[in-house]
Design a protein around this motif. Structure first.
Motif: not given
Length: 198
Positions: A32-36
């Motif tokens: 999720l953090i990588q997608s941001w």
């Protein structure tokens, strides 16, 4: 017969559901953090304000993650709460900078890349060499630390040099290692980089 006999002396370890579910939850949140981070790199992907709001919501829930270290069966290092706080503080900084100046989205995407790796190395099996995902993420953090030991861009007055110094400062904030913690991650850093973690 033997198991009944051993049961008189042994005590079965109780592991809470939250601790059991942590590896899967951590992997989801890491992605999720990588997608941001990826969304910030593409101006057409998602408005900056939306990413900032997602980070705010995640940050508000971070205390729940911090408390996982107190759950039954957790074998976290003494560094666990400090690592959680460091990650959450950087996330808050990212959110504030995105809200104040959306043009920093590309630099903040790099911050989030670093945060993702440090989040990925959070482990509740800190004294055992069994959490493969955390070990892999910690190796990536090692490579990142090595990159920031390169002094060549340190005095560069141009934009690349300024960004390098900012990223290096964030890396230092995230690379928590404390003397009184004997987890595998802190132990490795204290042995290999004594001058950095005094």
């Amino acid at each position: 017969m033997l198991s009944g006999f051993l049961g008189l002396f042994g005590r079965q370890t109780v592991i809470s559901d939250q601790v059991k579910q942590w590896p899967d939850a951590r992997r989801v949140l890491f992605h999720l953090i990588q997608s941001w981070s990826k969304a910030l790199k593409d101006p057409e992907e998602i408005p900056v304000a939306d990413v900032a709001d997602l980070i705010r919501q995640f940050s508000e829930e971070f205390e729940t993650i911090r408390k996982l270290g107190c759950e039954e069966g957790a074998k976290q290092g003494k560094c666990w709460p400090m690592k959680c706080d460091a990650i959450n503080n950087v996330l808050e900084d990212v959110r504030l900078r995105l809200e104040e100046d959306p043009s920093q989205r590309f630099l903040m995407s790099q911050y989030l890349d670093m945060v993702a790796r440090h989040f990925g190395r959070l482990t509740l099996q800190a004294y055992e060499n069994t959490d493969v995902f955390a070990i892999r993420m910690d190796m990536m953090v090692d490579m990142e630390e090595e990159r920031f030991r390169d002094e060549r861009l340190k005095d560069d007055p141009e934009e690349a040099g300024r960004e390098w110094r900012q990223l290096r400062a964030v890396s230092k904030r995230l690379c928590v290692a404390i003397k009184c913690c004997y987890c595998l991650q802190c132990g490795k850093r204290l042995v290999l980089n004594k001058e950095l973690y005094q």
